[in-house]
Motif scaffolding. Structure first.
Motif, PDB file in Angstrom:
ATOM      1  N   PRO A  53       0.840  -1.210   0.000  1.00  0.00           N
ATOM      2  CA  PRO A  53       0.000   0.000   0.000  1.00  0.00           C
ATOM      3  C   PRO A  53       0.875   1.260   0.000  1.00  0.00           C
ATOM      4  O   PRO A  53       1.814   1.373   0.776  1.00  0.00           O
ATOM      5  CB  PRO A  53      -0.793  -0.113   1.304  1.00  0.00           C
ATOM      6  CG  PRO A  53      -0.835  -1.581   1.595  1.00  0.00           C
ATOM      7  CD  PRO A  53       0.498  -2.101   1.113  1.00  0.00           C
ATOM      8  N   TRP A  67      -0.107   4.332  -7.559  1.00  0.00           N
ATOM      9  CA  TRP A  67       0.038   3.654  -6.275  1.00  0.00           C
ATOM     10  C   TRP A  67      -1.346   3.260  -5.793  1.00  0.00           C
ATOM     11  O   TRP A  67      -2.347   3.856  -6.160  1.00  0.00           O
ATOM     12  CB  TRP A  67       0.821   4.473  -5.270  1.00  0.00           C
ATOM     13  CG  TRP A  67       0.270   5.803  -4.873  1.00  0.00           C
ATOM     14  CD1 TRP A  67      -0.437   6.091  -3.744  1.00  0.00           C
ATOM     15  CD2 TRP A  67       0.406   7.050  -5.572  1.00  0.00           C
ATOM     16  NE1 TRP A  67      -0.751   7.428  -3.693  1.00  0.00           N
ATOM     17  CE2 TRP A  67      -0.245   8.041  -4.815  1.00  0.00           C
ATOM     18  CE3 TRP A  67       0.999   7.410  -6.779  1.00  0.00           C
ATOM     19  CZ2 TRP A  67      -0.318   9.371  -5.205  1.00  0.00           C
ATOM     20  CZ3 TRP A  67       0.936   8.736  -7.177  1.00  0.00           C
ATOM     21  CH2 TRP A  67       0.290   9.685  -6.396  1.00  0.00           C
ATOM     22  N   LEU A  68      -1.372   2.205  -5.018  1.00  0.00           N
ATOM     23  CA  LEU A  68      -2.624   1.641  -4.529  1.00  0.00           C
ATOM     24  C   LEU A  68      -2.685   1.739  -3.012  1.00  0.00           C
ATOM     25  O   LEU A  68      -1.664   1.657  -2.337  1.00  0.00           O
ATOM     26  CB  LEU A  68      -2.738   0.159  -4.921  1.00  0.00           C
ATOM     27  CG  LEU A  68      -2.450  -0.216  -6.373  1.00  0.00           C
ATOM     28  CD1 LEU A  68      -2.525  -1.717  -6.548  1.00  0.00           C
ATOM     29  CD2 LEU A  68      -3.401   0.476  -7.299  1.00  0.00           C
ATOM     30  N   THR A  69      -3.901   1.903  -2.524  1.00  0.00           N
ATOM     31  CA  THR A  69      -4.174   1.754  -1.103  1.00  0.00           C
ATOM     32  C   THR A  69      -5.392   0.844  -1.013  1.00  0.00           C
ATOM     33  O   THR A  69      -5.981   0.490  -2.047  1.00  0.00           O
ATOM     34  CB  THR A  69      -4.489   3.098  -0.407  1.00  0.00           C
ATOM     35  OG1 THR A  69      -5.748   3.590  -0.885  1.00  0.00           O
ATOM     36  CG2 THR A  69      -3.384   4.121  -0.632  1.00  0.00           C
ATOM     37  N   GLY A  72      -8.267   2.400  -2.975  1.00  0.00           N
ATOM     38  CA  GLY A  72      -8.299   2.523  -4.428  1.00  0.00           C
ATOM     39  C   GLY A  72      -6.986   2.902  -5.070  1.00  0.00           C
ATOM     40  O   GLY A  72      -5.922   2.715  -4.504  1.00  0.00           O
ATOM     41  N   LYS A  73      -7.106   3.467  -6.264  1.00  0.00           N
ATOM     42  CA  LYS A  73      -5.977   3.794  -7.138  1.00  0.00           C
ATOM     43  C   LYS A  73      -5.703   5.290  -7.115  1.00  0.00           C
ATOM     44  O   LYS A  73      -6.615   6.100  -7.204  1.00  0.00           O
ATOM     45  CB  LYS A  73      -6.353   3.371  -8.564  1.00  0.00           C
ATOM     46  CG  LYS A  73      -5.485   3.922  -9.653  1.00  0.00           C
ATOM     47  CD  LYS A  73      -6.155   3.732 -11.009  1.00  0.00           C
ATOM     48  CE  LYS A  73      -5.609   4.748 -11.977  1.00  0.00           C
ATOM     49  NZ  LYS A  73      -6.408   4.902 -13.148  1.00  0.00           N
ATOM     50  N   TRP A  75      -2.998   8.217  -9.031  1.00  0.00           N
ATOM     51  CA  TRP A  75      -2.077   8.357 -10.137  1.00  0.00           C
ATOM     52  C   TRP A  75      -1.775   9.818 -10.427  1.00  0.00           C
ATOM     53  O   TRP A  75      -2.540  10.700 -10.069  1.00  0.00           O
ATOM     54  CB  TRP A  75      -2.583   7.646 -11.389  1.00  0.00           C
ATOM     55  CG  TRP A  75      -3.682   8.341 -12.155  1.00  0.00           C
ATOM     56  CD1 TRP A  75      -3.538   9.081 -13.295  1.00  0.00           C
ATOM     57  CD2 TRP A  75      -5.074   8.338 -11.868  1.00  0.00           C
ATOM     58  NE1 TRP A  75      -4.757   9.539 -13.718  1.00  0.00           N
ATOM     59  CE2 TRP A  75      -5.723   9.100 -12.858  1.00  0.00           C
ATOM     60  CE3 TRP A  75      -5.852   7.778 -10.848  1.00  0.00           C
ATOM     61  CZ2 TRP A  75      -7.090   9.309 -12.869  1.00  0.00           C
ATOM     62  CZ3 TRP A  75      -7.229   7.982 -10.867  1.00  0.00           C
ATOM     63  CH2 TRP A  75      -7.831   8.732 -11.870  1.00  0.00           C
ATOM     64  N   LEU A 116      -9.036   0.476 -13.295  1.00  0.00           N
ATOM     65  CA  LEU A 116      -9.253  -0.628 -12.365  1.00  0.00           C
ATOM     66  C   LEU A 116      -9.701  -1.859 -13.136  1.00  0.00           C
ATOM     67  O   LEU A 116     -10.298  -1.745 -14.206  1.00  0.00           O
ATOM     68  CB  LEU A 116     -10.359  -0.273 -11.375  1.00  0.00           C
ATOM     69  CG  LEU A 116     -10.159   0.941 -10.482  1.00  0.00           C
ATOM     70  CD1 LEU A 116     -11.431   1.215  -9.696  1.00  0.00           C
ATOM     71  CD2 LEU A 116      -8.988   0.724  -9.552  1.00  0.00           C
ATOM     72  N   GLU A 142      -1.380  -5.174  -8.190  1.00  0.00           N
ATOM     73  CA  GLU A 142      -2.345  -5.583  -7.164  1.00  0.00           C
ATOM     74  C   GLU A 142      -1.706  -5.459  -5.792  1.00  0.00           C
ATOM     75  O   GLU A 142      -0.487  -5.564  -5.656  1.00  0.00           O
ATOM     76  CB  GLU A 142      -2.792  -7.040  -7.357  1.00  0.00           C
ATOM     77  CG  GLU A 142      -3.686  -7.264  -8.541  1.00  0.00           C
ATOM     78  CD  GLU A 142      -4.182  -8.710  -8.651  1.00  0.00           C
ATOM     79  OE1 GLU A 142      -3.964  -9.515  -7.723  1.00  0.00           O
ATOM     80  OE2 GLU A 142      -4.787  -9.017  -9.684  1.00  0.00           O
ATOM     81  N   GLY A 150      -7.578  -4.805  -9.007  1.00  0.00           N
ATOM     82  CA  GLY A 150      -6.216  -4.389  -9.300  1.00  0.00           C
ATOM     83  C   GLY A 150      -6.256  -3.205 -10.244  1.00  0.00           C
ATOM     84  O   GLY A 150      -7.322  -2.695 -10.589  1.00  0.00           O
ATOM     85  N   VAL A 151      -5.084  -2.780 -10.683  1.00  0.00           N
ATOM     86  CA  VAL A 151      -4.945  -1.645 -11.585  1.00  0.00           C
ATOM     87  C   VAL A 151      -4.133  -2.085 -12.795  1.00  0.00           C
ATOM     88  O   VAL A 151      -3.167  -2.826 -12.664  1.00  0.00           O
ATOM     89  CB  VAL A 151      -4.245  -0.471 -10.861  1.00  0.00           C
ATOM     90  CG1 VAL A 151      -3.835   0.618 -11.827  1.00  0.00           C
ATOM     91  CG2 VAL A 151      -5.146   0.090  -9.780  1.00  0.00           C
TER      92      VAL A 151
END
Length: 188
Positions: A53, A67-69, A72-73, A75, A116, A142, A150-151
């Protein structure tokens, strides 16, 4: 091989791995069943990059970061360093059904693409974006622990339409490790 020499080999491997870790050298380890090769020589399907994360990933060019948490996404793009956000917890997506979203931001025919993916069956493996000039292959990210989403991200050079829209993008398809459609979005 004697028990004593096997113990020495194990100690050597353990010490080498610790020394390499302290020096920052990447290490690889293999385990093999008796009578089997220590590694698989067959071709394996690609898979999503697992990220922590908040871990920033460069999306193929300077200024395009993702980056993901757990929410969510996030950018940024080369033209806009201000972070943007796409939630996975606000009710805008239904993770129980396969889906893909897309954000496309471009300048003079060069686009940074991301979105996503969620809800598919199997393990997401790769993404393909069908455009007016061919297919662009992207990458997947992910979080650990199978969050159910995932993204994906990619860059593409395609001509802009006369109206300035994104008519050059036809579909985004995420495939699983067996080559089946995990989720898909048809755009045009």
């Amino acid at each position: 091989m004697t028990r004593m020499s096997m113990t020495r080999i194990q100690q050597y491997v353990a010490v080498t791995a610790v020394a390499a870790a302290l020096a920052g050298v990447p290490t690889v380890s293999y385990a093999a069943a008796p009578g089997r090769a220590a590694y698989d020589t067959g071709r394996q399907a690609p898979s999503a990059q697992i990220v922590a994360p908040g871990e920033h990933v460069t999306g193929g060019e300077p200024g395009f970061e993702l980056w993901l948490t757990e929410e969510g996404k996030y950018w940024t793009t080369p033209d806009d360093p201000e972070p943007r956000f796409r939630s996975v917890v606000d009710g805008n997506i239904d993770p129980s059904r396969p889906g893909v979203s897309v954000q496309a931001e471009g300048n003079q025919g060069h686009y940074v693409l991301s979105g996503l993916y969620y809800g598919g069956t199997g393990t997401a493996s790769r993404v393909a974006v069908r455009t007016s000039v061919g297919t662009v292959h992207g990458k997947l990210l992910e979080l650990a622990g199978k969050p159910g989403w995932g993204v994906w991200y990619a860059t593409a050079d395609v001509p802009m339409s006369d109206e300035g829209g994104f008519d050059a993008f036809h579909s985004v398809t995420v495939y699983d490790t067996r080559g089946r459609v995990y989720s898909q979005l048809k755009l045009n």
